[in-house]
Design a protein around this motif. Structure first.
Motif, PDB file in Angstrom:
ATOM      1  N   SER A 159       4.046  -0.145  -0.862  1.00  0.00           N
ATOM      2  CA  SER A 159       3.282  -0.020  -2.106  1.00  0.00           C
ATOM      3  C   SER A 159       2.941  -1.383  -2.702  1.00  0.00           C
ATOM      4  O   SER A 159       1.884  -1.554  -3.309  1.00  0.00           O
ATOM      5  CB  SER A 159       4.069   0.814  -3.120  1.00  0.00           C
ATOM      6  OG  SER A 159       5.307   0.193  -3.413  1.00  0.00           O
ATOM      7  N   TRP A 162       0.065   7.605  -1.418  1.00  0.00           N
ATOM      8  CA  TRP A 162      -0.398   7.469  -0.029  1.00  0.00           C
ATOM      9  C   TRP A 162      -1.521   8.431   0.316  1.00  0.00           C
ATOM     10  O   TRP A 162      -2.107   8.334   1.378  1.00  0.00           O
ATOM     11  CB  TRP A 162       0.768   7.658   0.940  1.00  0.00           C
ATOM     12  CG  TRP A 162       1.881   6.693   0.710  1.00  0.00           C
ATOM     13  CD1 TRP A 162       3.181   6.995   0.440  1.00  0.00           C
ATOM     14  CD2 TRP A 162       1.799   5.263   0.719  1.00  0.00           C
ATOM     15  NE1 TRP A 162       3.915   5.848   0.273  1.00  0.00           N
ATOM     16  CE2 TRP A 162       3.087   4.768   0.432  1.00  0.00           C
ATOM     17  CE3 TRP A 162       0.756   4.347   0.925  1.00  0.00           C
ATOM     18  CZ2 TRP A 162       3.364   3.412   0.353  1.00  0.00           C
ATOM     19  CZ3 TRP A 162       1.033   2.991   0.852  1.00  0.00           C
ATOM     20  CH2 TRP A 162       2.326   2.536   0.567  1.00  0.00           C
ATOM     21  N   GLY A 219      -4.507   4.292  -0.033  1.00  0.00           N
ATOM     22  CA  GLY A 219      -3.228   4.604   0.618  1.00  0.00           C
ATOM     23  C   GLY A 219      -3.435   5.017   2.059  1.00  0.00           C
ATOM     24  O   GLY A 219      -2.740   4.542   2.967  1.00  0.00           O
TER      25      GLY A 219
END
Lengths: 362, 362
Positions: A138, A327, A332
């Motif tokens: 992340s 995600w 993502g």
């Protein structure tokens, strides 16, 4: 919250499910974490709300093939070496550890480091699961630099990487891990408290503990029943018919064939692996894929079978859980979707794939 | 002594002979060094007698396969990056550069670094020739630690190695060089002036210049005649019949077959290569081996042919020069003798091998 002899087994159980078959088996990691808290006291888990804006957080994980960790169990001093080297590099004290990935043994290593350094663990991670590559985190998605990075092996050899982006770090640090014997541990994408509040998957540690508690509550039915409220779907129940797994380029790579049994008789399903379970396919059709969390459970005990433990003849239940929302966005998926692993298909959420299959059957 | 537009060509010519076919071709290195001194002024070469006891000396070289350097010519800023990172690592200013090896392009890189950093070059090196591996250096023989080591690629990526011995550094830094595309540059085995006076091969730079002057003096006969007073012996004169050379594991490895011509007709000689020329064999008999300096000369021009330049059909004269005395000791041979390269024979000095052959012929 404290991670101690009571909560650690729940945490390990949750981390096992979230590992998607990867991050290393939690078995040896749980033993190491239990020993550390018995010797040195419980590890405090702090909310990011309580972390000062400028506090230095050290995300940490192993780097290499989990196969190797069956024999190479590491050294509890590695946390001290990593912390000291990062403090020297940045010229300021570390405030807390963070699991780079809350899946598998990589969720438990930071507990050992925390106990040995007297630092707390933040209630967050960089993935909300486990992924195989350095840039699949992340913090990368949120523009946090990958370096400075410190890498140490179990002998005390130190390497510092500077001025490198996450892809170059993945390429070079992975090669170095192979040269060190296939496994090492790192701190990368270090960040401060203010940044961590937006650039991490928050609440990961407490979520893993909660998942472990639910999975351990026998009043909720069998393991599959207990997974249902967490969004878990069963993909197939069967017997492992073939395991193709090699340690190559610093990863465990390969695939596993699962022969359906009972209600799944005459189904043949393939699981694709790069440290983690990446995709499940049946006659060219996708049953589930990254970023959703694909995990193999022992059909008898409900325990997670990690990729390095898969063997011919095991009775397995393949389950999938939805990925963290981060995600499932366009950005993502560009980082961790099927195409990021060179698969030629687009991501479809597992719950949608399951609904489609039900429709086509009825 | 100054290295400038007049002396650099001599230095490069001497370094070419001492490279034993390795250290990278001096052709591009000489161009880079000439450009650097034209732009930034000549580089001062200082005697170790004039270097303060506690002055920091930075030994530097390329790490990788010289084949790669035909396309990857480096970046003049690399010297600045190496110096800055070593000063940061050790917390004190650098005093001078040193060639880790005085052979090939590795003799010329430090000249470029010196010009760009305004530091002098010491009149010494770590080999008195060129060797392929990190630990094959006089500082290792004298107990100077290999790390801290800084490695940079041409893009500005930095890596620092700490707490590692020379063998681990060779293994891991080599792997990293491969990951960076096959070539990088390093500072390792850094040392102070007092240590350098015993732990290096002294006078290497001025010796290389002198060799270059002798080789350029046409009044002394042809190249072979000019090499004789330097202890040079001709091993064979012939034509290259086969080149087996691959870039593998961060080295150029292979062998070359030389078919004798004229007085050497009906002789077939094999040269074994690992970046440098390691040994010359004829029908199972050793003609010369490490640590003696084996160099292939173009039979027409007398110019050195580096290992990465060897091609089918070239007319070559293989010559050998005695190794520096340091490498002919028991400890020296343990580090760089034939058995250190996995050959199953003991070292015999080239002048003794030549005398034996003459005897058996007469």
């Amino acid at each position: 919250m404290l991670l101690d002899e009571t909560t650690l087994p729940y945490y390990a159980r949750g981390a096992a499910i979230l590992g998607a078959g990867g991050g290393g088996s939690t078995r040896s990691g749980l033993l190491a974490a239990l020993q550390a808290v018995q010797e040195l006291g419980p590890v405090e888990v702090v909310s990011l709300d309580d972390v000062p804006d400028d506090a230095l957080i050290l995300p940490t994980a192993g780097l290499g093939s989990p196969d190797i960790t069956l024999e190479k169990i590491g050294n509890p001093q590695q946390g001290v070496w990593l912390r000291d080297a990062m403090e020297r590099e940045l010229g300021r004290p570390a405030y807390a550890w963070m699991a780079a990935e809350v899946g598998g043994n990589n969720a438990l290593k930071p507990v050992v480091w925390a106990a040995h350094t007297g630092l707390p663990l933040v209630d967050a991670d960089g993935m909300g699961r486990a992924y195989p590559e350095v840039q699949m985190i992340s913090m990368h998605l949120h523009g946090v630099p990958a370096t400075p990075t410190v890498l140490v092996d179990e002998r005390g050899h130190h390497v510092v990487f500077r001025d490198m982006d996450a892809q170059w770090l993945e390429r070079t640090a992975r090669a170095l891990s192979v040269a060190f014997g296939g496994f090492s541990v790192t701190v990368d994408h270090s960040l401060d408290g203010a940044t961590a509040r937006t650039a991490t998957v928050r609440g990961s540690v407490s979520r893993a503990v909660r998942i472990g508690e639910i999975l351990s509550d026998t009043s909720l039915g069998d393991t599959v029943d207990r997974l249902a409220p967490l969004g878990g779907h069963v993909l197939v129940t069967g017997k492992i018919a073939e395991v193709n797994r090699r340690t190559v380029g610093g990863f465990a790579r390969g695939n596993v064939l699962v022969d359906g049994v009972a209600g799944d008789r005459d189904r043949l399903v393939r699981v694709e692996i790069q440290n983690e379970n990446l995709a499940v396919l049946e006659e060219g059709e996708v049953l589930a894929s990254v970023p959703d969390v694909i995990t193999a459970l022992d059909s008898q005990t409900g325990e997670v079978i990690f990729t390095e433990e898969l063997r011919y003849g095991q009775r397995v239940t393949l389950v999938a859980l939805p990925a963290p929302d981060m995600w499932r966005t366009e950005a993502g998926l560009a980082l961790v979707g099927p195409r990021a692993f060179d698969y030629d298909f687009d991501y479809i959420p597992v719950e949608e794939l399951v609904a489609r299959r039900k429709e086509s059957v009825s």
